[in-house]
Design a protein around this motif. Structure first.
Motif, PDB file in Angstrom:
ATOM      1  N   ASP A 455       0.795  -1.217   0.000  1.00  0.00           N
ATOM      2  CA  ASP A 455       0.000   0.000   0.000  1.00  0.00           C
ATOM      3  C   ASP A 455       0.836   1.279   0.000  1.00  0.00           C
ATOM      4  OD1 ASP A 455      -2.690   1.054  -0.037  1.00  0.00           O
ATOM      5  OD2 ASP A 455      -2.312   1.794   1.982  1.00  0.00           O
ATOM      6  N   LEU A 456       1.936   1.303   0.711  1.00  0.00           N
ATOM      7  CA  LEU A 456       2.728   2.527   0.854  1.00  0.00           C
ATOM      8  C   LEU A 456       3.724   2.741  -0.267  1.00  0.00           C
ATOM      9  CD1 LEU A 456       3.502   2.477   4.702  1.00  0.00           C
ATOM     10  CD2 LEU A 456       1.578   3.521   3.493  1.00  0.00           C
ATOM     11  N   GLY A 457       4.056   1.690  -1.021  1.00  0.00           N
ATOM     12  CA  GLY A 457       5.052   1.855  -2.076  1.00  0.00           C
ATOM     13  C   GLY A 457       5.596   0.548  -2.584  1.00  0.00           C
ATOM     14  N   MET A 458       6.925   0.469  -2.723  1.00  0.00           N
ATOM     15  CA  MET A 458       7.550  -0.711  -3.309  1.00  0.00           C
ATOM     16  C   MET A 458       8.844  -1.044  -2.567  1.00  0.00           C
ATOM     17  SD  MET A 458       8.660  -1.370  -7.301  1.00  0.00           S
ATOM     18  CE  MET A 458       6.956  -1.323  -7.881  1.00  0.00           C
ATOM     19  N   ILE A 459       9.034  -2.323  -2.329  1.00  0.00           N
ATOM     20  CA  ILE A 459      10.280  -2.834  -1.754  1.00  0.00           C
ATOM     21  C   ILE A 459      11.002  -3.607  -2.843  1.00  0.00           C
ATOM     22  CG2 ILE A 459      11.269  -4.410  -0.048  1.00  0.00           C
ATOM     23  CD1 ILE A 459       8.792  -3.748   1.701  1.00  0.00           C
ATOM     24  N   VAL A 460      12.286  -3.315  -3.015  1.00  0.00           N
ATOM     25  CA  VAL A 460      13.088  -3.936  -4.071  1.00  0.00           C
ATOM     26  C   VAL A 460      14.203  -4.746  -3.431  1.00  0.00           C
ATOM     27  CG1 VAL A 460      14.480  -3.562  -6.124  1.00  0.00           C
ATOM     28  CG2 VAL A 460      12.563  -2.021  -5.620  1.00  0.00           C
ATOM     29  N   LEU A 461      14.304  -6.011  -3.821  1.00  0.00           N
ATOM     30  CA  LEU A 461      15.284  -6.929  -3.259  1.00  0.00           C
ATOM     31  C   LEU A 461      16.196  -7.469  -4.351  1.00  0.00           C
ATOM     32  CD1 LEU A 461      12.846  -8.989  -0.993  1.00  0.00           C
ATOM     33  CD2 LEU A 461      14.185  -6.969  -0.353  1.00  0.00           C
ATOM     34  N   GLY A 462      17.483  -7.546  -4.059  1.00  0.00           N
ATOM     35  CA  GLY A 462      18.450  -8.142  -4.965  1.00  0.00           C
ATOM     36  C   GLY A 462      19.303  -9.145  -4.222  1.00  0.00           C
ATOM     37  N   ALA A 463      19.508 -10.322  -4.813  1.00  0.00           N
ATOM     38  CA  ALA A 463      20.287 -11.370  -4.149  1.00  0.00           C
ATOM     39  C   ALA A 463      21.156 -12.099  -5.162  1.00  0.00           C
ATOM     40  CB  ALA A 463      19.369 -12.354  -3.430  1.00  0.00           C
ATOM     41  N   GLY A 464      22.292 -12.611  -4.678  1.00  0.00           N
ATOM     42  CA  GLY A 464      23.174 -13.402  -5.529  1.00  0.00           C
ATOM     43  C   GLY A 464      23.876 -12.601  -6.605  1.00  0.00           C
ATOM     44  N   LEU A 465      24.047 -11.300  -6.403  1.00  0.00           N
ATOM     45  CA  LEU A 465      24.690 -10.463  -7.416  1.00  0.00           C
ATOM     46  C   LEU A 465      26.129 -10.915  -7.625  1.00  0.00           C
ATOM     47  CD1 LEU A 465      25.050  -8.039  -9.289  1.00  0.00           C
ATOM     48  CD2 LEU A 465      25.368  -6.615  -7.262  1.00  0.00           C
ATOM     49  N   THR A 466      26.429 -11.323  -8.846  1.00  0.00           N
ATOM     50  CA  THR A 466      27.745 -11.892  -9.151  1.00  0.00           C
ATOM     51  C   THR A 466      28.187 -11.463 -10.542  1.00  0.00           C
ATOM     52  OG1 THR A 466      27.355 -13.837  -7.759  1.00  0.00           O
ATOM     53  CG2 THR A 466      29.033 -14.049  -9.479  1.00  0.00           C
ATOM     54  N   VAL A 467      29.470 -11.158 -10.677  1.00  0.00           N
ATOM     55  CA  VAL A 467      30.091 -10.954 -11.984  1.00  0.00           C
ATOM     56  C   VAL A 467      31.062 -12.102 -12.197  1.00  0.00           C
ATOM     57  CG1 VAL A 467      31.632  -9.500 -13.335  1.00  0.00           C
ATOM     58  CG2 VAL A 467      29.830  -8.457 -11.958  1.00  0.00           C
ATOM     59  N   GLU A 468      30.835 -12.870 -13.260  1.00  0.00           N
ATOM     60  CA  GLU A 468      31.606 -14.093 -13.477  1.00  0.00           C
ATOM     61  C   GLU A 468      33.050 -13.821 -13.873  1.00  0.00           C
ATOM     62  OE1 GLU A 468      29.497 -16.322 -16.370  1.00  0.00           O
ATOM     63  OE2 GLU A 468      27.731 -16.653 -15.103  1.00  0.00           O
ATOM     64  N   SER A 469      33.255 -12.914 -14.802  1.00  0.00           N
ATOM     65  CA  SER A 469      34.587 -12.699 -15.349  1.00  0.00           C
ATOM     66  C   SER A 469      35.429 -11.822 -14.430  1.00  0.00           C
ATOM     67  CB  SER A 469      34.499 -12.050 -16.736  1.00  0.00           C
ATOM     68  OG  SER A 469      35.779 -11.703 -17.196  1.00  0.00           O
ATOM     69  N   GLN A 470      36.586 -12.303 -14.059  1.00  0.00           N
ATOM     70  CA  GLN A 470      37.514 -11.501 -13.274  1.00  0.00           C
ATOM     71  C   GLN A 470      38.284 -10.517 -14.143  1.00  0.00           C
ATOM     72  OE1 GLN A 470      37.735 -11.722  -9.763  1.00  0.00           O
ATOM     73  NE2 GLN A 470      35.843 -12.848 -10.234  1.00  0.00           N
ATOM     74  N   ASP A 471      38.138 -10.642 -15.452  1.00  0.00           N
ATOM     75  CA  ASP A 471      38.814  -9.716 -16.366  1.00  0.00           C
ATOM     76  C   ASP A 471      38.075  -8.392 -16.494  1.00  0.00           C
ATOM     77  OD1 ASP A 471      40.761 -11.624 -16.869  1.00  0.00           O
ATOM     78  OD2 ASP A 471      39.627 -12.491 -18.542  1.00  0.00           O
ATOM     79  N   ASN A 472      36.805  -8.381 -16.118  1.00  0.00           N
ATOM     80  CA  ASN A 472      36.017  -7.158 -16.222  1.00  0.00           C
ATOM     81  C   ASN A 472      36.342  -6.249 -15.030  1.00  0.00           C
ATOM     82  OD1 ASN A 472      33.980  -5.162 -16.417  1.00  0.00           O
ATOM     83  ND2 ASN A 472      32.601  -6.614 -17.405  1.00  0.00           N
ATOM     84  N   THR A 473      36.901  -5.099 -15.296  1.00  0.00           N
ATOM     85  CA  THR A 473      37.341  -4.195 -14.230  1.00  0.00           C
ATOM     86  C   THR A 473      36.400  -3.009 -14.040  1.00  0.00           C
ATOM     87  OG1 THR A 473      38.741  -2.997 -15.807  1.00  0.00           O
ATOM     88  CG2 THR A 473      39.758  -4.817 -14.573  1.00  0.00           C
ATOM     89  N   LYS A 474      35.204  -3.095 -14.583  1.00  0.00           N
ATOM     90  CA  LYS A 474      34.238  -2.009 -14.422  1.00  0.00           C
ATOM     91  C   LYS A 474      33.451  -2.188 -13.124  1.00  0.00           C
ATOM     92  CE  LYS A 474      33.657  -1.503 -19.422  1.00  0.00           C
ATOM     93  NZ  LYS A 474      32.724  -1.654 -20.573  1.00  0.00           N
TER      94      LYS A 474
END
Length: 631
Positions: A455-474
């Protein structure tokens, strides 16, 4: 036919139908006429109208035609009929175009854009056209008429088809061809239907698709609504009117489809496709559409239409509903003071488009997990030249420059369209609560996302955030919002240009309060930004634009591994809690298998990313396969 021509002219001139005096518009029209120069063929033109090769998305030479439209409207029909010298100047300027018969490299301008504009000039002047000028006009109008262009009737669909039918109607009115008019109206009626499967148009859930499986309710769907409402108003109380079942379906589409992607006069920017890179976008046209429908004698649901129209006049949102659109993977959340949406993507649905050298910085919109928050309706209006395009609201992405983003898309030249990368996306709503979930993945980055509306708004959840490549330096960021800076505060003070926030106190901008629900710090930018339209739309000049921008995000650093985050966006009210502890949240669940919220009133919203079971804080066992559970 004569009555329809009169109605069409009334739609062009409005209250300038029989103006006989002089006002600012007539004076401006005469000033434009006085600037005309004589060409070698005795026609008239404006020296400052560009003649260079046009861009695919724009046509600067069309300024010549637009000025003629402005002159005709400014003078009004009475002046045009009574002033031969004035009228002759207009006709000679019209002949300048027809003698040269400019052709655009983008078919849309030749078969839709130009014929539509030309009709607004030549139908009012029909009786004054000499044979040679008439033939040049017919040559152009025929390109946009089913009578001579069979592609319209048999190959076009959605908004393009309705534009093509209108071009045919213009031709029929110009040539007084009743049979062609009937044929055009019949084809128009067939396009008002539920488009199942891959077909473009009105979908089963009343969203609108065009350019393939792409949500376009605020882009092509907006144009579709305009075309249909104009036609049914033109045909009201005549034997040519559309069948009643078509009128009823269109009314339902407006009230329970189009309306759901708007707030007041604001349009959800996630529904407009590449048009987000154009001026005047995103803005809803439903106020004008509903006003026309209320004048249509055969239209049903007048009471609902009137109530909606009255609310628009009051600049008030009376819609309170939470709704998931399965055909477009979108969750919309309406409350009296605000609108929210979350948009997903899968291997069958495209997030947006880059076309005709428009919207080429929109790479991160293809992968879903995008959000839109509106309280006033103008939070994102004409924001595109000022956006940092790797920080789209709701998305998790690599920090990249404009040049980096263009490397993803510019090699495709005119068109770039891309589906999502997996099918783990869905949602559900019960009118009060709702959730959209997605495994958002691209370029070696992946994160499980859930957007939970209450009713009051929105809750946003993120889980398991992973970047596979270790070559990506961004660096990787999750953007909570990026909109215009409005009335704001944090801890009783105005926001500073750059801040790092390590607590869970309310951070306010405009109509919303943002709360951090995890241990990660929030990063904030709140200051003036300089940009230009040509960054993301090559049809515009390199003109600087300035505005104050609010940008709020998490910075996950370089190659995050199995990280999580959580935040809430709440509509502002008099009872807004000072920090997240005051929100009606009993427990947050945020893993790669289950994400969800237990609320203090006993309601529970859970997303099962895999089949499983969950034990609530009061000992209840909830089991489910993949999907959303609302209790």
């Amino acid at each position: 036919m004569e009555n329809l021509v009169k109605r069409f002219l009334e739609s062009i001139f409005g209250n300038r139908w029989d103006i006989s005096g002089e006002d600012d518009l007539t004076l401006k029209a005469r000033a434009l006429l006085n600037k005309l120069q004589e060409a070698d063929d005795n026609t008239l033109y404006w020296e400052d109208v560009p003649l260079e090769q046009p861009d695919l998305s724009g046509w600067k030479t069309l300024l010549h035609i637009q000025r003629l439209i402005d002159i005709i409207y400014g003078l009004g029909l009475k002046h045009l009929q009574e002033e031969k010298e004035t009228r002759d100047k207009v006709l000679r300027a019209l002949a300048w175009w027809t003698n040269r018969d400019f052709i655009h490299p983008n078919w849309w301008w030749n078969e839709i854009g130009l014929p539509h504009r030309l009709a607004r000039i030549v139908i009012p002047l029909n009786q004054y056209l000499a044979d040679d000028l008439r033939e040049g006009i017919l040559r152009i109008l025929r390109r946009g008429s089913m009578s001579h262009n069979q592609r319209i009737e048999y190959q076009w669909g959605g908004a393009n088809l309705t534009w093509g039918v209108w071009g045919t109607i213009h031709y029929a009115l110009f040539e007084n061809d009743e049979e062609l008019l009937k044929r055009a109206v019949n084809r128009f009626a067939r396009e008002i239907y539920i488009a199942s499967g891959d077909a473009e148009g009105i979908k089963q859930d009343l969203s609108f698709h065009q350019q393939g499986a792409m949500l376009q309710s605020g882009g092509y769907g907006r144009a579709f609504c305009e075309a249909v409402s104009d036609l049914v108003l033109l045909l009201t109380n005549t034997p040519y009117q559309l069948p009643q079942d078509k009128l009823d379906l269109f009314c339902e589409f407006v009230l329970y489809g189009q309306r759901y992607f708007t707030h007041k006069d604001g349009q959800d920017y996630l529904t407009v496709g590449r048009e987000i890179s154009r001026r005047g976008v995103p803005r809803s046209n439903l106020r004008e559409v509903v006003a026309k429908l209320l004048k249509v004698k055969e239209m049903t649901r007048k009471q609902e239409l009137q109530a909606y129209y009255d609310s628009l006049l009051r600049d008030e949102n009376i819609l309170e509903d939470t709704r998931y659109f399965p055909d477009s993977l979108v969750l919309t959340h309406h409350r009296k003071g605000f609108y929210m949406s979350a948009k997903g993507s899968n291997t069958k649905i495209m997030g947006t488009e880059c076309a005709n050298f428009e919207n080429y910085l929109a790479y991160n919109h293809f992968f879903g997990s995008c959000t839109c928050y509106m309280a006033f309706g103008d939070e994102y209006y004409e924001i595109n030249p000022l956006w940092d395009h790797c920080f789209y609201p709701g998305t998790t992405a690599f920090v990249e420059t404009d040049d980096d983003l263009l490397k993803h898309t510019s090699s495709y030249q005119s068109w770039f369209r891309m589906y999502g990368t997996n099918d783990h996306c869905g949602g559900f709503s019960d009118g009060k609560y709702g959730a959209l979930y997605q495994l958002m993945s691209h370029d070696g980055l992946s994160v499980y996302m859930s957007f939970i509306a209450f009713d009051l708004g929105m809750i946003v959840l993120g889980a398991g955030l992973t970047v596979e490549s270790q070559d990506n330096t961004k660096e990787v960021v999750t953007t909570i919002d990026q909109c215009f800076l409005k009335e704001n505060c944090y801890n009783g003070n105005k926001l500073e240009p750059n801040m790092i926030i390590n607590d869970q106190k309310a951070l306010c901008n405009g109509g919303f309060a943002y709360y951090n629900l995890c241990e990660k710090p929030l990063y904030l930018f709140a200051d003036k930004v300089t940009g230009n339209w040509i960054r993301n739309n090559r049809s515009y000049g390199d003109v600087l634009v300035q505005g104050e921008i609010f940008k709020l995000w998490y910075n996950h650093g370089i190659h995050p591994q199995n990280e999580s985050f959580a935040y809430a966006v709440i509509g502002k009210s008099d009872t807004l809690p000072e920090d997240a502890q005051g929100l009606p949240i009993k427990k947050i669940i945020n893993t790669k298998t289950i994400q969800g919220v237990e609320f203090t009133d006993g309601h529970i919203v859970l997303v099962f990313h895999t089949p499983g079971r969950y034990e609530t804080t009061d000992g209840r066992i909830i089991s489910s396969s993949i999907g959303v559970v609302i209790i």
